[in-house]
Each structure stands twice: as C-alpha cells, then as structure tokens.
Design a protein around this motif. Sequence first.
Motif, PDB file in Angstrom:
ATOM      1  N   TRP A  28       0.859  -1.183   0.000  1.00  0.00           N
ATOM      2  CA  TRP A  28       0.000   0.000   0.000  1.00  0.00           C
ATOM      3  C   TRP A  28       0.894   1.232   0.000  1.00  0.00           C
ATOM      4  CZ3 TRP A  28      -1.236  -4.039   3.513  1.00  0.00           C
ATOM      5  CH2 TRP A  28      -0.446  -4.061   4.661  1.00  0.00           C
ATOM      6  N   PRO A  29       0.382   2.370  -0.441  1.00  0.00           N
ATOM      7  CA  PRO A  29       1.242   3.551  -0.615  1.00  0.00           C
ATOM      8  C   PRO A  29       1.786   4.116   0.692  1.00  0.00           C
ATOM      9  CG  PRO A  29      -0.805   3.796  -1.850  1.00  0.00           C
ATOM     10  CD  PRO A  29      -0.974   2.595  -0.975  1.00  0.00           C
ATOM     11  N   GLN A  30       1.013   4.023   1.761  1.00  0.00           N
ATOM     12  CA  GLN A  30       1.414   4.661   2.998  1.00  0.00           C
ATOM     13  C   GLN A  30       2.462   3.834   3.748  1.00  0.00           C
ATOM     14  OE1 GLN A  30      -1.601   3.400   2.176  1.00  0.00           O
ATOM     15  NE2 GLN A  30      -3.252   4.608   3.078  1.00  0.00           N
ATOM     16  N   SER A  31       3.256   4.530   4.552  1.00  0.00           N
ATOM     17  CA  SER A  31       4.105   3.854   5.529  1.00  0.00           C
ATOM     18  C   SER A  31       3.648   4.296   6.909  1.00  0.00           C
ATOM     19  CB  SER A  31       5.576   4.189   5.310  1.00  0.00           C
ATOM     20  OG  SER A  31       5.797   5.570   5.477  1.00  0.00           O
ATOM     21  N   PHE A  32       3.941   3.482   7.909  1.00  0.00           N
ATOM     22  CA  PHE A  32       3.461   3.748   9.258  1.00  0.00           C
ATOM     23  C   PHE A  32       4.592   3.553  10.251  1.00  0.00           C
ATOM     24  CE2 PHE A  32      -0.188   2.396   6.820  1.00  0.00           C
ATOM     25  CZ  PHE A  32      -1.196   3.273   7.217  1.00  0.00           C
ATOM     26  N   THR A  33       4.762   4.522  11.137  1.00  0.00           N
ATOM     27  CA  THR A  33       5.645   4.325  12.279  1.00  0.00           C
ATOM     28  C   THR A  33       4.838   3.704  13.405  1.00  0.00           C
ATOM     29  OG1 THR A  33       5.184   6.487  13.263  1.00  0.00           O
ATOM     30  CG2 THR A  33       6.991   6.370  11.643  1.00  0.00           C
ATOM     31  N   VAL A  34       5.539   3.157  14.373  1.00  0.00           N
ATOM     32  CA  VAL A  34       4.853   2.605  15.542  1.00  0.00           C
ATOM     33  C   VAL A  34       3.979   3.674  16.190  1.00  0.00           C
ATOM     34  CG1 VAL A  34       5.222   1.722  17.870  1.00  0.00           C
ATOM     35  CG2 VAL A  34       6.565   0.808  15.960  1.00  0.00           C
ATOM     36  N   GLN A  35       4.509   4.871  16.337  1.00  0.00           N
ATOM     37  CA  GLN A  35       3.760   5.939  17.002  1.00  0.00           C
ATOM     38  C   GLN A  35       2.427   6.224  16.309  1.00  0.00           C
ATOM     39  OE1 GLN A  35       5.705   9.829  17.237  1.00  0.00           O
ATOM     40  NE2 GLN A  35       4.985   9.969  19.345  1.00  0.00           N
ATOM     41  N   GLN A  36       2.384   6.087  15.003  1.00  0.00           N
ATOM     42  CA  GLN A  36       1.158   6.369  14.260  1.00  0.00           C
ATOM     43  C   GLN A  36       0.076   5.317  14.468  1.00  0.00           C
ATOM     44  OE1 GLN A  36       3.296   6.812  10.454  1.00  0.00           O
ATOM     45  NE2 GLN A  36       2.320   8.808  10.243  1.00  0.00           N
ATOM     46  N   THR A  37       0.409   4.224  15.118  1.00  0.00           N
ATOM     47  CA  THR A  37      -0.579   3.156  15.343  1.00  0.00           C
ATOM     48  C   THR A  37      -1.161   3.165  16.748  1.00  0.00           C
ATOM     49  OG1 THR A  37       0.957   1.464  16.205  1.00  0.00           O
ATOM     50  CG2 THR A  37       0.798   1.703  13.796  1.00  0.00           C
ATOM     51  N   LEU A  38      -0.681   4.013  17.616  1.00  0.00           N
ATOM     52  CA  LEU A  38      -1.023   3.882  19.031  1.00  0.00           C
ATOM     53  C   LEU A  38      -2.427   4.355  19.377  1.00  0.00           C
ATOM     54  CD1 LEU A  38       2.373   4.892  20.697  1.00  0.00           C
ATOM     55  CD2 LEU A  38       1.524   2.621  20.064  1.00  0.00           C
ATOM     56  N   VAL A  39      -3.035   5.174  18.534  1.00  0.00           N
ATOM     57  CA  VAL A  39      -4.388   5.681  18.786  1.00  0.00           C
ATOM     58  C   VAL A  39      -5.270   5.253  17.617  1.00  0.00           C
ATOM     59  CG1 VAL A  39      -5.808   7.732  19.154  1.00  0.00           C
ATOM     60  CG2 VAL A  39      -3.472   7.656  20.063  1.00  0.00           C
ATOM     61  N   THR A  40      -6.276   4.442  17.895  1.00  0.00           N
ATOM     62  CA  THR A  40      -7.091   3.902  16.807  1.00  0.00           C
ATOM     63  C   THR A  40      -7.790   5.013  16.021  1.00  0.00           C
ATOM     64  OG1 THR A  40      -9.071   3.602  18.182  1.00  0.00           O
ATOM     65  CG2 THR A  40      -7.505   1.780  18.081  1.00  0.00           C
ATOM     66  N   LYS A  41      -8.190   6.070  16.681  1.00  0.00           N
ATOM     67  CA  LYS A  41      -8.910   7.138  15.980  1.00  0.00           C
ATOM     68  C   LYS A  41      -8.020   7.829  14.950  1.00  0.00           C
ATOM     69  CE  LYS A  41     -12.371   7.967  19.556  1.00  0.00           C
ATOM     70  NZ  LYS A  41     -12.975   8.925  20.505  1.00  0.00           N
ATOM     71  N   ASP A  42      -6.705   7.776  15.159  1.00  0.00           N
ATOM     72  CA  ASP A  42      -5.795   8.323  14.147  1.00  0.00           C
ATOM     73  C   ASP A  42      -5.820   7.490  12.875  1.00  0.00           C
ATOM     74  OD1 ASP A  42      -5.112  10.292  15.933  1.00  0.00           O
ATOM     75  OD2 ASP A  42      -3.164   9.422  16.462  1.00  0.00           O
ATOM     76  N   LEU A  43      -6.238   6.233  13.013  1.00  0.00           N
ATOM     77  CA  LEU A  43      -6.394   5.344  11.858  1.00  0.00           C
ATOM     78  C   LEU A  43      -7.854   5.274  11.410  1.00  0.00           C
ATOM     79  CD1 LEU A  43      -4.015   2.453  13.009  1.00  0.00           C
ATOM     80  CD2 LEU A  43      -3.505   4.286  11.388  1.00  0.00           C
ATOM     81  N   GLU A  44      -8.680   6.116  12.014  1.00  0.00           N
ATOM     82  CA  GLU A  44     -10.082   6.309  11.618  1.00  0.00           C
ATOM     83  C   GLU A  44     -10.967   5.104  11.897  1.00  0.00           C
ATOM     84  OE1 GLU A  44     -10.156   7.830   7.623  1.00  0.00           O
ATOM     85  OE2 GLU A  44      -9.222   9.720   8.221  1.00  0.00           O
ATOM     86  N   TYR A  45     -10.732   4.465  13.037  1.00  0.00           N
ATOM     87  CA  TYR A  45     -11.671   3.442  13.489  1.00  0.00           C
ATOM     88  C   TYR A  45     -11.669   3.415  15.009  1.00  0.00           C
ATOM     89  CZ  TYR A  45      -8.004   0.060  14.852  1.00  0.00           C
ATOM     90  OH  TYR A  45      -6.955  -0.562  15.465  1.00  0.00           O
TER      91      TYR A  45
END
Length: 281
Positions: A259-276
Amino acid sequence: MDIRRNHRDLSPEEKAAFVNAVLTLKNNVNSVLRPGQQSRYDDFVQIHKNSMGRGNPLVPNPHRSPLFYPWHRVLIRQFELALQAAADDPRITLPYWNWQLGGADNPFTSDFMGGNGDNTQNMLVTTGPFSSTQSSFIVSVWDEGFGNAGVRRNLGAAGALPSPETVISALNRTSYWMEPGGWENVSERELHNQVHAWIGGSMMEASSPNDPIFFLHHCYLDLLWERWKKLHPNVPSFTQDDLIHSTLVFHPENEPAPWPQSFTVQQTLVTKDLEYRYEYL
C-alpha cells in the motif's frame, strides 16, 4: 469513523455483506504484489507469510516482539479498507470474535465462517462460504511451494481456547514488553498462539490468513490491546525512541509495497488516528 463490533451483534444482512466483500477481494480484485498470479486477498496472506520468516522474510520479524500489536494493527486495518473498496461499501467493518462458542458467539456457522474440516478429506472445510467445494475460495499462497487448494481446520484438536480468566490475567500485566511476564509476551503466547492452535489446519501455518477467521481473531486481540491501555493509562506501550519512531515493515526491499502509505509505531497507538474505534470502548 469506522466502528468495529462483535460478530454476534451483526445482522444477517451485515454478515452477508462482510462475507461477500471477502469473496470479492478474493476473486475480483487483482494483486498488487503479484498481478495476474494471485488476488488482492492473497497479498495479505503473502505479507503474513513473509512476516513469519517464510517466502521472502521481513526484517524485523514482528512476532515475539514489541512490534506485534502495531504491525498487526496496520495489517488488519489495511485489510478492512481493502474490503470496503472491493465492495464499494464504506459501511463494512471488520468484526471480532471473542473466542466464545455458545449460541450467537459461535462464528463457525454455514452462513458465516463455515464449519470444521472434514477428517475424510485432509481436514478441508466443506461447508460455508469459504469452502472450496461450495464457493470460489481457492488457496493460492502456501508456506512452501504448492499445497491444497482449500482452507483446512481441525477445531479443538490441540489445546483449548483461552478462558475469560486467562484474558483477565493477561490484561492485568503492568508492563507492555517484559520477558516473560509482560502484556505483549503473555498475550501473544497464551491468547494469540492458543487460538491459532485450537483452530488448527491453515491457522497453524505462516500463511494463516488463508482462513478468514484470522482477521476476526486478530481484531479481538487489537481490541484487547485497547482495553489493556485503558486499564493501565500510565504504562506506555513503548518507551524507546528507536522503536516508537521506527517504520513498520510490510515488504522486503526487492518487492513492491502493498500500500502507498508507511506507518511508524507511534502512528498506530491511537485507533482514531487510523479512523476506526470499537463499539462500547
């Protein structure tokens, strides 16, 4: 904001829409990783196979590691988004299975996940929408070379499903990563591994996403991580800068990105940041 729910709370129509989205992703959406050779569904199987050190291994391996929860969070979220795109229906979300089997809690029904494997056919699943004998759900990625074209299960042959007491004990661990008794360490060993073993068959392999129950299982683990964080708000999941700012790896350097995006660990810590988010949490 997508809202994930227990599969038992889905209406028959919602279950049918989810199943149809999985079948569409399996049969009507071309692969990004190996166009013309497999489906988009199979890409997720390949990614997980690589993550377990098979095929084209990923480095670092996210299993038995602090990266386990962030890595799988991205994997199943991308799967959820792929289902929505395949079905052209943003209402579809990934349901979870809380490992109970009584009544509506049982996902292994003919209209949802299908039943157990047939012991006269090498434990092939022969009922339900993900049976190669009743629908177009053909396995295309194996741990090694070529294998059986159907999903296999051997429910209950190895061990037992985690009890509510085991879940509570794991949630009460007050360090995220600490061998052998941290939350991640205990939950991966006593919750994650036990369910894979209890289902058996395809779920015992590196290519375990061949069985769609994989995604319901990992959705529940993702929910439990959220519950652990709420129970221990002052205990960080990650304290090391080199880990929290590290980029999660989903493809080897010599293969395309899934997929086009990359993710750091920090970007996964809050579900709402991933829109769910999860219902009732």
